[in-house]
Structures are given as C-alpha cells and as structure tokens.
Design an enzyme around this catalytic site. Sequence first.
Site, mmCIF file in Angstrom:
data_model
loop_
_atom_site.group_PDB
_atom_site.id
_atom_site.type_symbol
_atom_site.label_atom_id
_atom_site.label_comp_id
_atom_site.label_asym_id
_atom_site.label_seq_id
_atom_site.Cartn_x
_atom_site.Cartn_y
_atom_site.Cartn_z
ATOM 1 N N ASP A 159 0.840 -1.203 0.000
ATOM 2 C CA ASP A 159 0.000 0.000 0.000
ATOM 3 C C ASP A 159 0.877 1.256 0.000
ATOM 4 O O ASP A 159 0.618 2.230 -0.707
ATOM 5 C CB ASP A 159 -0.916 -0.009 1.228
ATOM 6 C CG ASP A 159 -1.668 -1.320 1.346
ATOM 7 O OD1 ASP A 159 -2.438 -1.645 0.432
ATOM 8 O OD2 ASP A 159 -1.451 -2.044 2.349
ATOM 9 N N HIS A 187 -4.752 -3.247 6.581
ATOM 10 C CA HIS A 187 -4.542 -3.511 5.159
ATOM 11 C C HIS A 187 -5.890 -3.939 4.577
ATOM 12 O O HIS A 187 -6.183 -5.121 4.438
ATOM 13 C CB HIS A 187 -3.495 -4.606 4.930
ATOM 14 C CG HIS A 187 -3.486 -5.080 3.508
ATOM 15 N ND1 HIS A 187 -3.044 -4.300 2.467
ATOM 16 C CD2 HIS A 187 -3.909 -6.230 2.935
ATOM 17 C CE1 HIS A 187 -3.190 -4.959 1.328
ATOM 18 N NE2 HIS A 187 -3.721 -6.134 1.577
HETATM 19 P P1 NAX Z 1 -2.506 -18.162 -4.115
HETATM 20 O O1 NAX Z 1 -3.873 -18.698 -3.947
HETATM 21 O O2 NAX Z 1 -1.880 -18.113 -5.457
HETATM 22 O O3 NAX Z 1 -1.508 -18.965 -3.173
HETATM 23 C C1 NAX Z 1 -1.793 -19.253 -1.837
HETATM 24 C C2 NAX Z 1 -1.095 -20.545 -1.520
HETATM 25 O O4 NAX Z 1 -1.238 -20.785 -0.124
HETATM 26 C C3 NAX Z 1 -1.666 -21.758 -2.233
HETATM 27 O O5 NAX Z 1 -0.629 -22.431 -2.928
HETATM 28 C C4 NAX Z 1 -2.245 -22.605 -1.111
HETATM 29 O O6 NAX Z 1 -2.118 -24.000 -1.359
HETATM 30 C C5 NAX Z 1 -1.386 -22.167 0.064
HETATM 31 N N1 NAX Z 1 -1.961 -22.455 1.374
HETATM 32 C C6 NAX Z 1 -3.259 -22.427 1.759
HETATM 33 N N2 NAX Z 1 -3.386 -22.798 3.032
HETATM 34 C C7 NAX Z 1 -2.142 -23.061 3.487
HETATM 35 C C8 NAX Z 1 -1.636 -23.504 4.724
HETATM 36 N N3 NAX Z 1 -2.433 -23.767 5.753
HETATM 37 N N4 NAX Z 1 -0.302 -23.674 4.844
HETATM 38 C C9 NAX Z 1 0.516 -23.440 3.797
HETATM 39 N N5 NAX Z 1 0.086 -23.033 2.594
HETATM 40 C C10 NAX Z 1 -1.226 -22.835 2.434
HETATM 41 O O7 NAX Z 1 -2.539 -16.716 -3.456
HETATM 42 P P2 NAX Z 1 -1.500 -15.508 -3.632
HETATM 43 O O8 NAX Z 1 -1.904 -14.694 -4.781
HETATM 44 O O9 NAX Z 1 -0.123 -16.039 -3.568
HETATM 45 O O10 NAX Z 1 -1.846 -14.641 -2.331
HETATM 46 C C11 NAX Z 1 -1.565 -15.117 -1.037
HETATM 47 C C12 NAX Z 1 -2.185 -14.208 0.010
HETATM 48 O O11 NAX Z 1 -1.654 -12.897 -0.060
HETATM 49 C C13 NAX Z 1 -3.702 -14.044 -0.103
HETATM 50 O O12 NAX Z 1 -4.270 -14.165 1.183
HETATM 51 C C14 NAX Z 1 -3.847 -12.620 -0.590
HETATM 52 O O13 NAX Z 1 -5.085 -12.066 -0.216
HETATM 53 C C15 NAX Z 1 -2.702 -11.966 0.098
HETATM 54 N N6 NAX Z 1 -2.260 -10.657 -0.419
HETATM 55 C C16 NAX Z 1 -1.847 -9.733 0.480
HETATM 56 C C17 NAX Z 1 -1.376 -8.496 0.105
HETATM 57 C C18 NAX Z 1 -0.915 -7.488 1.100
HETATM 58 O O14 NAX Z 1 -0.573 -6.388 0.698
HETATM 59 N N7 NAX Z 1 -0.867 -7.769 2.418
HETATM 60 C C19 NAX Z 1 -1.348 -8.111 -1.328
HETATM 61 C C20 NAX Z 1 -1.351 -9.281 -2.262
HETATM 62 C C21 NAX Z 1 -2.259 -10.414 -1.858
HETATM 63 O O15 NAX Z 1 -3.581 -10.095 -2.234
#
Ligand code: NAX
Length: 328
Positions: A159, A187
């Site tokens: 952000d 956030h």
């Molecule tokens: P993806 O869905 O591509 O990847 C998430 C991965 O996490 C998947 O491979 C899934 O298998 C794995 N996962 C789920 N549960 C798990 C667990 N218990 N232990 C280990 N791995 C697990 O999502 P992606 O685009 O990589 O985003 C990840 C997260 O970042 C989301 O929650 C998203 O909302 C968040 N974000 C946060 C941002 C921020 O500024 N704080 C910005 C970007 C993003 O939106």
Amino acid sequence: SKAPVNVTVTGAAGQIGYALLFRIASGQLLGADTPVKLRLLEIPQAVKAAEGTAMELDDCAFPLLQGIDIFDDATKAFEGANVGLLVGARPRGKGMERGDLLQANGGIFKPQGEAINAGAADDIRVLVVGNPANTNALIAQSNAPDVPAERFTAMTRLDHNRALTQLAKKLGVSINDIKKLTIWGNHSATQYPDLFNAEVGGGNAAKAVGDQAWLENDFIPTVAKRGAAIIEARGASSAASAANAAIDHVFDWVNGTPEGDWTSAAIPSDGSYGVPEGLISSFPVVSREGKWEIVQGLEIDEFSRARIDASVNELVEERDTVRKLGLV
Ligand code: NAX
C-alpha cells in the site's frame, strides 16, 4: 562466511510464492552477503507444485541458496526459522461473511503461531502477507506467547509503495523526492494513506498537491482499491508487487531504514496515536538495530483522525470477532 538464515515461506506454491522465492534466493531479502536456506510450507495437494518451484530454484544455481526443504506440516516447517513469511491464507469464498473468513484463517494462523512458538529460532521475525493480514498476524502472535510480541508484523508496504507512485505521478516527481509517507490502520479498503505528514522535495506533500478533492476522491480510493483494480486488469491478484513489498519490509527490518525517512508497517501498537495497545495496525515506522519503532510526535489533523479511527475501529471489530472465536 556468514551462517545461513532459515527462511520459512508458507503458501510457497502460490503466485506470490512464485514471485518471492527467487528474489529471496538471489539475496534480495537479507542482503548479498547472507546465505539462505528455504523451508517451504504448503498444503498436501500443493506440495508437488512446490517441488516444481524448488526444481526451478535449483536450476538458477543461486550462490547464496544453501538448501530447500518442503513441508506439509507447520511444526516442521518453522523449526529453526529465523524469518517467517506467512503468505498462504484462505481467500474469501462466495457468500462468506467476515466471521467465516476469520474463522477459516484462524484454522491456518493459530497452528502456525503454535509452530513458531514451539520451534522457531530465538530471533524469529514474522511477516504476515496472507489476508486479512493484520488479524491473521494477531492470531499467530497470540498463539506464540514465548516469542516477543513485536516479532509479529503484517504487510502494508505494498500500500505504501502504491501511494508513493500515485503521488509521484500526480506531481510529476521521482519516487526519490518523496519522503515520510504513511499508511495507517488496516490492510483493507479502510486504510488511510497520509500525505499531511509526507514531504516532497523537502516541502509538505499535501500542500504541494494543493487539491483536497484529488486527495479524498482520487488518491485515497485509488491506493485503497488498487488490489481490486489489478485483479480487474490482470485477471489475477497482485503477485510480483506483493512479493516486492515483502522483500522491502524484511530487508528494512533487518538492515534499517534510511535516515530522514520512514516507511509503513503493521506492528503491534504500544498505544501510540490512540491506537489500542496490542492491535497490529499500520504506523509510520523506522527500523533501528533490527527493531521497528513507531515515529512519534506527528500532528494528526481532524481529517486524518477520522480516517485513522475508522480503520482502527475495523481492526478492533476483527479482534473482537477472533476473540469470540477463541483464536486469540
Ligand atoms: P494463491 O492462492 O496463489 O496462493 C496461496 C497458496 O497458499 C496456495 O498455494 C495454497 O495452497 C497455500 N496455502 C493455503 N493454506 C495453506 C496452509 N495452511 N499452509 C501453507 N500453505 C497454504 O494466493 P496468492 O496470490 O499467492 O496470495 C496469497 C495471500 O496474499 C492471499 O491471502 C492474498 O489475499 C494476500 N495478499 C496480500 C497483500 C498485502 O498487501 N498484504 C497483497 C497481495 C495479496 O492479495
């Protein structure tokens, strides 16, 4: 030569993971003189994909990368971890209420907090990226009572970086001319990017803009809703920019922020600026000797106060919800 630093990355097979791991392994997370060992945590169904990413990491022959281990068990993944990047989270499904979302994420961040408590290194630093990041960080922290609370942080650096560029474009200046910008609060769409304490070329940024309507109706919503705009344009959520922000956050935490500037990070409140103690809320921060410190003494005008309060109130509600769920 330096001992390797153990970096645990959860959600390693996801899209942020894919953008993040190569930069960690190349030395951008901790510096060009620090070897790293990667510990990747995934759910069982995604372990194979994580193995594929590990093959590609091998194929880069990164001089600083001293090993990659892959786990589907949090306790093992966090054993000896010096840095934990908690990226994997449960996304909001169709018709999911906020309480359901927080509960689903509690199922991830509670055991991960316990795992960190049980086996992480004494100097563990945690950055939560997975949403709802601030409250997920609070859940992990609450379940790691033996780890100093300050080691749990959540990411608002993306952000912050988004706000820097929006302001630079508006004023036709370079990113390097802008200092002391702040993201306050959660956030989420309630976050408050603050230009009133920011500087451009040494002068006040809000004055340089001189356009309250742009600030209220353009700048703030553009920054706060940027994630949705990226999804709309790209057909997928921010990944490389999120990974970049995670790199910035941890690099600054370990190596310090430059004199005469600050950045934004969600860290446990000490009560500064009226933010209830213990909430993990975004503040103006500097990093000194490996610790985040909240920048003190900023003037908060009425406009900023209302915006900060709105976002902090959302954090209070999230905390109250996870309290009722027994997650903190
Ligand atoms: P993806 O869905 O591509 O990847 C998430 C991965 O996490 C998947 O491979 C899934 O298998 C794995 N996962 C789920 N549960 C798990 C667990 N218990 N232990 C280990 N791995 C697990 O999502 P992606 O685009 O990589 O985003 C990840 C997260 O970042 C989301 O929650 C998203 O909302 C968040 N974000 C946060 C941002 C921020 O500024 N704080 C910005 C970007 C993003 O939106």
